[in-house]
Design a protein around this motif. Structure first.
Motif, short mmCIF file in Angstrom:
data_model
loop_
_atom_site.label_atom_id
_atom_site.label_comp_id
_atom_site.label_asym_id
_atom_site.label_seq_id
_atom_site.Cartn_x
_atom_site.Cartn_y
_atom_site.Cartn_z
N ASN A 27 -3.52 -6.44 1.36
CA ASN A 27 -3.24 -4.95 0.44
C ASN A 27 -2.13 -4.31 -0.34
OD1 ASN A 27 -3.91 -1.96 -0.82
ND2 ASN A 27 -5.26 -1.27 1.01
N SER A 28 -1.27 -4.04 -0.91
CA SER A 28 -0.63 -3.89 -1.92
C SER A 28 -0.36 -2.80 -2.72
CB SER A 28 -0.05 -4.54 -3.16
OG SER A 28 -1.21 -4.70 -3.36
N ASP A 29 -1.56 -1.41 -1.73
CA ASP A 29 -1.58 0.07 -2.51
C ASP A 29 -0.70 0.89 -1.64
OD1 ASP A 29 -2.47 2.37 -3.55
OD2 ASP A 29 -4.53 2.42 -2.77
N SER A 30 0.20 1.46 -2.32
CA SER A 30 1.15 2.28 -1.68
C SER A 30 0.42 3.81 -1.09
CB SER A 30 2.09 2.77 -3.04
OG SER A 30 0.96 3.95 -3.66
N VAL A 31 -0.36 3.96 -1.59
CA VAL A 31 -0.77 5.11 -1.00
C VAL A 31 -1.62 5.11 0.70
CG1 VAL A 31 -3.39 6.66 -1.31
CG2 VAL A 31 -1.86 6.18 -3.45
N TYR A 32 -2.62 3.60 0.67
CA TYR A 32 -3.33 2.96 2.03
C TYR A 32 -1.89 2.20 2.82
CZ TYR A 32 -4.70 -0.62 4.65
OH TYR A 32 -4.97 -2.12 5.49
N TRP A 33 -0.74 2.01 2.17
CA TRP A 33 0.40 1.82 3.34
C TRP A 33 0.88 2.97 3.66
CZ3 TRP A 33 0.73 -2.20 6.44
CH2 TRP A 33 0.63 -3.50 5.46
N GLU A 34 0.71 4.75 2.88
CA GLU A 34 1.30 5.65 3.38
C GLU A 34 0.47 6.46 4.25
OE1 GLU A 34 2.65 8.35 -0.43
OE2 GLU A 34 3.60 6.38 -1.11
N THR A 35 -0.73 6.10 3.63
CA THR A 35 -1.49 6.89 5.09
C THR A 35 -1.22 5.86 6.08
OG1 THR A 35 -2.94 7.23 3.79
CG2 THR A 35 -4.11 7.81 5.43
N MET A 36 -1.55 4.11 6.17
CA MET A 36 -1.11 3.96 7.88
C MET A 36 -0.27 3.99 8.33
SD MET A 36 -2.63 1.37 9.54
CE MET A 36 -3.95 0.64 8.63
N CYS A 37 0.70 4.37 7.67
CA CYS A 37 2.16 4.92 7.93
C CYS A 37 2.05 5.95 8.72
CB CYS A 37 2.79 4.24 7.39
SG CYS A 37 4.73 4.86 8.05
N LYS A 38 1.43 6.71 8.77
CA LYS A 38 1.07 8.44 8.88
C LYS A 38 0.33 8.23 10.03
CE LYS A 38 1.54 10.97 5.20
NZ LYS A 38 1.08 11.58 4.09
#
Length: 551
Positions: free
Chosen positions: A23-34
């Motif tokens: 997955n390269s979606d930035s929203v996915y990674w921002e959510t995962m980070c939180k």
């Protein structure tokens, strides 16, 4: 691991978090980070980090030409407390259990440190030169990518490694013994968090006591600042007012407590304190460390030389995307960079002083001060833990080392330790070849593993022949000696005997000198040192040479 990571000689753990979903979606990674950071905060409740708190973030630079897929990063300096490193492994294993799509790579300054721990169970192909991008944690398992799946001819990329892990999860799974060894080394978390805490009653100024009550983890930077102070730090601190004080429980890790207890008390005309009063002494050290920490911190972190250097680095790497300074997009990127710097890159003293200032500005801080005053400067209602564990006997240390690294005793229980036996064993030990991995005992083990065919009749025949030869030789030698002695005068015989006795005394004296020098070295080096370590390699303990008076 990070694009802007500060170069440091301190022990640091680096981790990269990839996704098996590509997955390269930035929203996915921002959510995962939180989500991950919230999970980490819950798992680490009550844990006191020696230096850096373990947390993940998105890389500040998004390089389209980067060979790595989208990922999260974490870089944590654990300094003098190696327990932090293994607690991080525990956290990562728990994250891998909860988020099954995460593929995590973790190393420290020594490389794949988990494999070092499980060295006894590694496949033959695995060594520091061959495991790059081949060791991952995936679905709560340790995974190794063998040369059968990816040849050593070409360097294995992270993208290819992730593809192999997803395609062959069973083939890449490490032996159960490897995982079990790592789990054993981690220990029984989260219960172990409480076991590593040392509660101590100390006398502190009211404000510092309130800060530590609201943020117990701040004890770590305060202690390390005090223990690492220099003369300039001491001079920067003015008079310390200990008149407005209270007794309070302070939580240390056992590592921090030992560091502070064994650090030298700063003595000066301005600050007089009795070293015998443990609670007063610890309170003074904490107060001094707190003051030094606040003095060395920058007043405005975003005007500090560290931030200016960091900002220039971002500009050189195209972070601001040619936006005009002070434009809306530029300001957005700058704010994002400031947040990243404050959480990941700024000096510890700056980070802590800003946290302290924020705590002191809250209404909760004022309430805490009032609550502490109600103790009326007494310690009757407080509790502290026993610190007998600070004292350890040499025999206890030997047992700990034997349990950890194995017992390599080369003496039998009924062997008598004499100068001659020690020199003989040391000589044999020094004749063995060695390299960076230690003494090479392969040849010895190979000989022990070979089968020996024993022919009893042939053995008896050989013995008889040998005895006949010895008998003839002894008879011949006896006649020769007799003839020789007949030709000598009494004076010459006495001289010959004296020379033989002198030679024996010299050899015996050399052995005694070796024994004397070893015992003197052991006495001077204390509990452990080069001499006692060398003797332990041939199975002799310090107590075998020294009596109770020597100890």
């Amino acid at each position: 691991m990070t694009e802007l990571q500060t170069v440091t000689n301190e022990d640091t753990v680096h981790a990269l978090f990839f996704s098996s979903l590509s997955n390269s979606d930035s929203v996915y990674w921002e959510t995962m980070c939180k989500e991950i950071n919230l999970t980490l905060k819950t798992l680490a409740t009550g844990y006191i980090w020696h230096r850096d708190e373990f947390k993940v973030c998105l890389p500040i630079l998004n390089d389209e030409n980067c060979a790595l897929p989208m990922h999260l990063i974490a870089s944590t300096c654990f300094g003098d407390n190696i327990e932090d490193e293994w607690f991080i492994v525990y956290l990562i294993m728990e994250l891998s259990k909860k988020y099954s799509e995460l593929i995590i790579q973790i190393i420290d300054n020594d490389g794949d440190f988990m494999l070092i721990e499980a060295a006894d169970y590694l496949p033959k192909w695995a060594n520091p030169e061959t495991t790059e991008n081949r060791v991952f944690i995936f679905k709560n398992e340790i995974n190794l990518i063998s040369p059968d799946l990816a040849s050593f001819k070409n360097k294995l990329s992270v993208n290819d490694a992730i593809e192999l892990l997803v395609k062959f999860p069973e083939k890449t799974r490490a032996l159960p013994e490897i995982k079990n060894t790592i789990i054993t080394r981690i220990g029984s978390y989260p219960e172990k968090i409480k076991e590593n805490i040392q509660r101590v009653i100390v006398r502190l100024p009211l404000e510092i006591a309130a800060v530590l009550k609201l943020k117990p983890a701040l004890i770590a930077p305060i202690v390390t600042t005090y223990c690492n102070h220099d003369i300039i730090d001491v001079k920067s601190v003015g008079n310390i007012d200990l008149s407005d004080y209270v007794y309070v429980e302070v939580n240390f890790t056992k590592c921090l407590y030992a560091m502070l207890m064994h650090s030298k008390l700063i003595r000066s005309v301005k600050h007089k304190i009795s070293a015998e009063a443990k609670r007063d002494e610890l309170g003074f050290k904490i107060t001094f460390g707190f003051q030094m920490l606040m003095k060395t911190a920058a007043k405005d972190i975003f005007c500090s030389k560290e931030f200016i250097k960091y900002k220039n680095n971002l500009k050189e790497n195209g972070y601001f995307r040619n936006n005009i300074e002070h434009s809306k997009e530029y300001n957005y990127l700058l704010e994002k960079a400031k947040n990243y710097f404050f959480e990941m890159e700024c000096p510890v003293s700056t980070y802590v002083s800003n946290n302290v200032s924020s705590i002191m500005a809250t209404g909760e801080f004022l309430k805490c001060k009032e609550s502490l005053k109600e103790h009326n400067k007494t310690d009757s209602s407080l509790n502290e833990d026993n610190d007998d564990w600070l004292s350890i006997e040499p025999s206890q240390l030997n047992n700990m080392l034997n349990n950890r690294y194995g017992n390599s005793v080369k003496f039998n229980n009924d062997d008598i330790v004499t100068p001659e036996t020690i020199t003989t064993k040391l000589t044999d030990f020094l004749k063995q070849s060695s390299d960076f991995e230690g003494v090479d005992t392969k040849e010895k083990n190979d000989l022990e593993s070979k089968n020996i065919n024993f022919d009893a009749n042939e053995f008896i025949n050989c013995l008889e022949k040998m005895m006949d030869l010895v008998s003839v030789d002894m008879h011949s030698s006896s006649e020769t000696d007799s003839d020789f002695e007949d030709n000598l005068t009494d004076a010459e015989l006495d001289e010959e005997l004296a020379n033989k006795l002198k030679s024996y005394d010299v050899n015996r004296s050399d052995g005694n000198k070796v024994m004397f020098n070893l015992t003197q070295s052991i006495k001077e080096e204390g509990v452990s040192g080069p001499s006692s370590n060398l003797l332990s390699s041939i199975g002799i303990n310090k107590t075998d040479l020294l009596d109770s008076d020597d100890d």
